[in-house]
Design an enzyme around this catalytic site. Structure first.
Site, short mmCIF file in Angstrom:
data_model
loop_
_atom_site.label_atom_id
_atom_site.label_comp_id
_atom_site.label_asym_id
_atom_site.label_seq_id
_atom_site.Cartn_x
_atom_site.Cartn_y
_atom_site.Cartn_z
N ASP A 174 0.83 -1.21 0.00
CA ASP A 174 0.00 0.00 0.00
C ASP A 174 0.87 1.26 0.00
O ASP A 174 1.73 1.43 0.86
CB ASP A 174 -0.86 -0.01 1.27
CG ASP A 174 -1.85 1.14 1.29
OD1 ASP A 174 -3.00 0.94 0.87
OD2 ASP A 174 -1.47 2.25 1.73
N TYR B 252 2.35 10.17 -0.23
CA TYR B 252 3.48 9.72 0.59
C TYR B 252 4.82 10.11 -0.06
O TYR B 252 5.85 10.11 0.61
CB TYR B 252 3.48 8.20 0.79
CG TYR B 252 2.26 7.60 1.46
CD1 TYR B 252 1.32 8.39 2.13
CD2 TYR B 252 2.06 6.23 1.44
CE1 TYR B 252 0.22 7.82 2.74
CE2 TYR B 252 0.96 5.65 2.06
CZ TYR B 252 0.03 6.45 2.69
OH TYR B 252 -1.06 5.86 3.28
N LYS C 107 -3.07 5.75 -4.02
CA LYS C 107 -4.20 6.65 -3.72
C LYS C 107 -4.02 7.97 -4.44
O LYS C 107 -2.89 8.47 -4.56
CB LYS C 107 -4.30 6.89 -2.21
CG LYS C 107 -4.20 5.62 -1.38
CD LYS C 107 -4.42 5.85 0.10
CE LYS C 107 -4.01 4.62 0.88
NZ LYS C 107 -2.55 4.51 1.12
N HIS D 150 -7.94 9.32 -1.75
CA HIS D 150 -7.26 9.33 -0.44
C HIS D 150 -8.11 9.94 0.68
O HIS D 150 -8.17 9.41 1.78
CB HIS D 150 -5.93 10.07 -0.57
CG HIS D 150 -4.91 9.69 0.46
ND1 HIS D 150 -3.56 9.72 0.22
CD2 HIS D 150 -5.04 9.24 1.73
CE1 HIS D 150 -2.92 9.32 1.31
NE2 HIS D 150 -3.79 9.03 2.24
#
Ligand code: A2P
Length: 277
Positions: A47, A52, A77, A110
Site C-alpha cells: 500500500d 506519501y 491513492k 485518499h
C-alpha cells in the site's frame, strides 16, 4: 507462507489478503528497502499513495524483489490536490509511471475533501479507468457513509474498499456494521495505533498469555473482526511477526477485554474536516 494468509472477497469479485504492508511515512529509499524485505517475508499486498512521495521507491522495491508483478497486489491513492475528472486521469498516469507499472490492483480516493465537493467527479474518472482495465478494483479512503451514499446514488457504483483508521482504541463499531451491510471491505490504516496501542497493559497481558507480541494481538484482533490491516514496519523481524498471526486465535475473554480499550481516539485526521492535499 503466502498461502496461509486468508483473503477477503470484494464486492467486485476480486480478493485482498487480510494482512498487507503499509509504507507511510517512508521516503523513496526507505520504501525501496522495506518493500523488497516485505515481499521476501511473504507480504503480497503493498500500500502506497501519491501523497506519501514514495511511489518510485515502492516500484523499485517490487522490481528488486524478484516477485512477479502479477503476484503483488499494489494499491495507491489519489492525492487531494488532484480531485476532478481530468486531473484524476492525469494523476493516475503519473502514479503508474512513478511505480513503473501499467496497472493498479486497487486505487483509492485518499480523502473525500467534502469542502471541495469534487469527489463524485473524481469517482467517475475511477470508474472510467476500471472500465479501461487499468485498475482491477476501485475504492475510497477516509470516507464516511454520507460520502459513499452519494457516490452510489450519483454513479451507481459502490467502492470495493474503504481504507480508514481503525484499531482497538478506535473501533468504529457503527461504521463497521454499516460497511458490512453495504458489502464494502474495510482496510485499516495505523492498525497498531501508530505504535501507541502497543503499549497498553491489557494488550501486554493477552500477549503474554498467548506467547505472542502485542502487535500480533492487535493484528489478530483485526483478522478476527473480518478486516484487512496494513501495518508498517522497517524492521524485517517485525514484518515477519506482523504476518505470523494465522496460527493462533483470541478467545471470547480476550476479545471482551480488548473491547474495553476503545477510547474513541483517532491518531490521524477527521474525514469531514481534513483538507490534506
Ligand atoms: P518500526 O517501523 O520501527 O517497526 P501503524 O502501522 O499502526 O502506523 O504503526 C507503525 C508503528 O509501529 C511504527 O512506528 C513501527 O515501527 C511500529 N511497529 C510495527 N510493527 C511492530 C511490531 N511488531 N512491534 C513493535 N512495533 C511495531
Amino acid at each position: 507462507m503466502t498461502d496461509a494468509i486468508p483473503h477477503l472477497t470484494l464486492n467486485d469479485g476480486q480478493h485482498l489478503p487480510q494482512i498487507g504492508f503499509g509504507t507511510w511515512p517512508l521516503d523513496d529509499a526507505q520504501a525501496q528497502t522495506a518493500v523488497q524485505a516485505a515481499l521476501a517475508c511473504g507480504y503480497r499486498l503493498i500500500d502506497t499513495a501519491a501523497r506519501y512521495g514514495n511511489e518510485a521507491g515502492v516500484g523499485r522495491g517490487i522490481a528488486a524483489s524478484g516477485v512477479a508483478r502479477s503476484q503483488v497486489q499494489l494499491t495507491s491513492k489519489l492525492r487531494g490536490s488532484e480531485h476532478g475528472f481530468d486531473s484524476t486521469l492525469r494523476a493516475f498516469d503519473a502514479t503508474l509511471a512513478a511505480l513503473g507499472t501499467d496497472y493498479l490492483d486497487l486505487y483509492l480516493i485518499h480523502w473525500p475533501l467534502p469542502m471541495r465537493d469534487l469527489y463524485v467527479d473524481t469517482w467517475r474518472a475511477f470508474i472510467r479507468l476500471r472500465e479501461e482495465g487499468r485498475i482491477r478494483s476501485i475504492g475510497v479512503s477516509n470516507f464516511q457513509p454520507a460520502h459513499i451514499d452519494r457516490l452510489l446514488s450519483e454513479t451507481g457504483v459502490l467502492p470495493a474498499v474503504n481504507q480508514i483508521e481503525l484499531h482497538p482504541d478506535f473501533t468504529q463499531a457503527a461504521l463497521r456494521a454499516w460497511h458490512a451491510r453495504q458489502g464494502i471491505v474495510i482496510e485499516c490504516w495505523s492498525p497498531l495505533g501508530r505504535g501507541e496501542v502497543l503499549k497498553d497493559a491489557t494488550v501486554a497481558r493477552i500477549a503474554q498469555k498467548h506467547g505472542r507480541s502485542p502487535a500480533q494481538i492487535l493484528l489478530r484482533w483485526h483478522v478476527q473482526h473480518g478486516l484487512v490491516a496494513i501495518p508498517k514496519s522497517q524492521d524485517p523481524q517485525r514484518m515477519r511477526q506482523n504476518l505470523a498471526v494465522f496460527d493462533f486465535a483470541l478467545d471470547a475473554e480476550d476479545l471482551a477485554a480488548l473491547a474495553l480499550l476503545d477510547g474513541d481516539h483517532r491518531q490521524g485526521g477527521d474525514p469531514d474536516t481534513n483538507d490534506e492535499r
